[in-house]
Design a protein around this motif. Structure first.
Motif, PDB file in Angstrom:
ATOM      1  N   VAL A  57       0.837  -1.209  -0.091  1.00 38.22           N
ATOM      2  CA  VAL A  57      -0.040   0.005  -0.005  1.00 38.22           C
ATOM      3  C   VAL A  57       1.021   1.296   0.038  1.00 38.22           C
ATOM      4  N   VAL A  58       0.504   2.132  -0.706  1.00 37.41           N
ATOM      5  CA  VAL A  58       0.955   3.495  -0.747  1.00 37.41           C
ATOM      6  C   VAL A  58      -0.198   4.375  -0.332  1.00 37.41           C
ATOM      7  N   VAL A  59       0.117   4.807   0.965  1.00 36.88           N
ATOM      8  CA  VAL A  59      -1.181   5.951   1.658  1.00 36.88           C
ATOM      9  C   VAL A  59      -0.519   7.254   1.106  1.00 36.88           C
ATOM     10  N   ILE A  60      -1.747   7.772   0.518  1.00 36.33           N
ATOM     11  CA  ILE A  60      -1.482   9.244  -0.004  1.00 36.33           C
ATOM     12  C   ILE A  60      -2.502  10.090   0.699  1.00 36.33           C
ATOM     13  N   ALA A  61      -2.200  11.208   0.768  1.00 39.72           N
ATOM     14  CA  ALA A  61      -3.006  12.277   1.616  1.00 39.72           C
ATOM     15  C   ALA A  61      -4.531  12.074   0.809  1.00 39.72           C
ATOM     16  N   GLU A  62      -4.589  11.975  -0.375  1.00 32.57           N
ATOM     17  CA  GLU A  62      -5.632  11.756  -1.136  1.00 32.57           C
ATOM     18  C   GLU A  62      -6.482  10.567  -1.312  1.00 32.57           C
ATOM     19  N   SER A  63      -5.991   9.629  -0.373  1.00 33.84           N
ATOM     20  CA  SER A  63      -6.331   8.041  -0.122  1.00 33.84           C
ATOM     21  C   SER A  63      -5.276   7.069  -0.182  1.00 33.84           C
ATOM     22  N   HIS A  64      -5.358   6.129  -1.424  1.00 36.90           N
ATOM     23  CA  HIS A  64      -4.305   5.318  -1.501  1.00 36.90           C
ATOM     24  C   HIS A  64      -4.239   4.326  -2.650  1.00 36.90           C
ATOM     25  N   LEU A  65      -3.083   3.763  -2.855  1.00 34.69           N
ATOM     26  CA  LEU A  65      -2.812   2.906  -4.169  1.00 34.69           C
ATOM     27  C   LEU A  65      -2.483   1.544  -3.354  1.00 34.69           C
ATOM     28  N   THR A  66      -3.089   0.452  -3.802  1.00 36.24           N
ATOM     29  CA  THR A  66      -2.680  -0.848  -3.328  1.00 36.24           C
ATOM     30  C   THR A  66      -2.575  -1.884  -4.434  1.00 36.24           C
ATOM     31  N   ILE A  67      -1.666  -2.847  -4.229  1.00 38.98           N
ATOM     32  CA  ILE A  67      -1.575  -4.091  -5.089  1.00 38.98           C
ATOM     33  C   ILE A  67      -1.339  -5.386  -4.231  1.00 38.98           C
ATOM     34  N   HIS A  68      -1.815  -6.375  -4.736  1.00 37.28           N
ATOM     35  CA  HIS A  68      -1.591  -7.779  -4.640  1.00 37.28           C
ATOM     36  C   HIS A  68      -1.125  -8.533  -5.844  1.00 37.28           C
ATOM     37  N   CYS A  83      -9.128  11.289  -4.092  1.00 31.08           N
ATOM     38  CA  CYS A  83     -10.109  12.386  -3.517  1.00 31.08           C
ATOM     39  C   CYS A  83      -9.517  13.616  -4.002  1.00 31.08           C
ATOM     40  N   GLY A  84     -10.216  14.528  -4.188  1.00 28.90           N
ATOM     41  CA  GLY A  84      -9.764  15.689  -4.681  1.00 28.90           C
ATOM     42  C   GLY A  84      -9.646  16.030  -6.057  1.00 28.90           C
ATOM     43  N   GLU A  85      -9.156  17.280  -6.155  1.00 35.41           N
ATOM     44  CA  GLU A  85      -9.266  17.768  -7.755  1.00 35.41           C
ATOM     45  C   GLU A  85      -7.717  17.710  -8.336  1.00 35.41           C
ATOM     46  N   THR A  86      -6.782  17.929  -7.555  1.00 36.79           N
ATOM     47  CA  THR A  86      -5.407  17.912  -8.225  1.00 36.79           C
ATOM     48  C   THR A  86      -4.819  16.420  -8.709  1.00 36.79           C
TER      49      THR A  86
END
Length: 135
Positions: A57-68, A83-86
């Motif tokens: 998991v890569v936790v980002i301020a805008e939520s996350h990216l996960t992989i299996h 989440c968010g516009e940017t």
């Protein structure tokens, strides 16, 4: 219809198994995808299974990216939730597809947090003073 976030469910079939089983490669691909999408990285955590397979998991301020990953099948399941516009989740998805040398990608996009009954844009962040529960 406006939503708080976009969730990309990415199925990666017929990927390069050598990449899928290499912990550093998998980690770097997801971190680079987050950066390319203009995300703010908060933390990174990956685990390598024996004899093979990686979850992370890569936790980002805008939520996350996960992989299996399942290198023995040339397959990976990836989530990009933003989440968010940017941030640009589609840029992250395209980079991930290319980096894993995926021959058969599939992306399902879900809008998350459709909570307004009016057709108006929802703010990503609100100040404490502005906080109101909307039902």
């Amino acid at each position: 219809m406006y939503a708080l976030g976009t969730h990309l469910l990415i199925e990666l079939k017929n990927c390069n198994p050598e990449i899928l089983k290499d912990l550093e490669s998998v980690k770097n691909i997801l971190v680079d995808a987050a950066k390319k999408a203009n995300a703010t990285i908060i933390s990174v955590n990956f685990h390598e299974f024996n004899p093979f397979g990686i979850s992370g998991v890569v936790v980002i301020a805008e939520s996350h990216l996960t992989i299996h990953t399942w290198p023995e099948y040339g397959f990976a399941a990836v989530d990009v939730f933003t989440c968010g516009e940017t941030i640009k989740p589609e840029i992250a998805a395209q980079y991930i597809i290319e980096a894993f040398e995926c021959k058969v990608p599939s992306i399902v996009e879900m809008k998350r947090g459709i909570i307004s009954h009016r057709n108006e844009k929802l703010p990503h962040k609100v100040c404490h003073e502005e906080l109101q529960v909307v039902y």
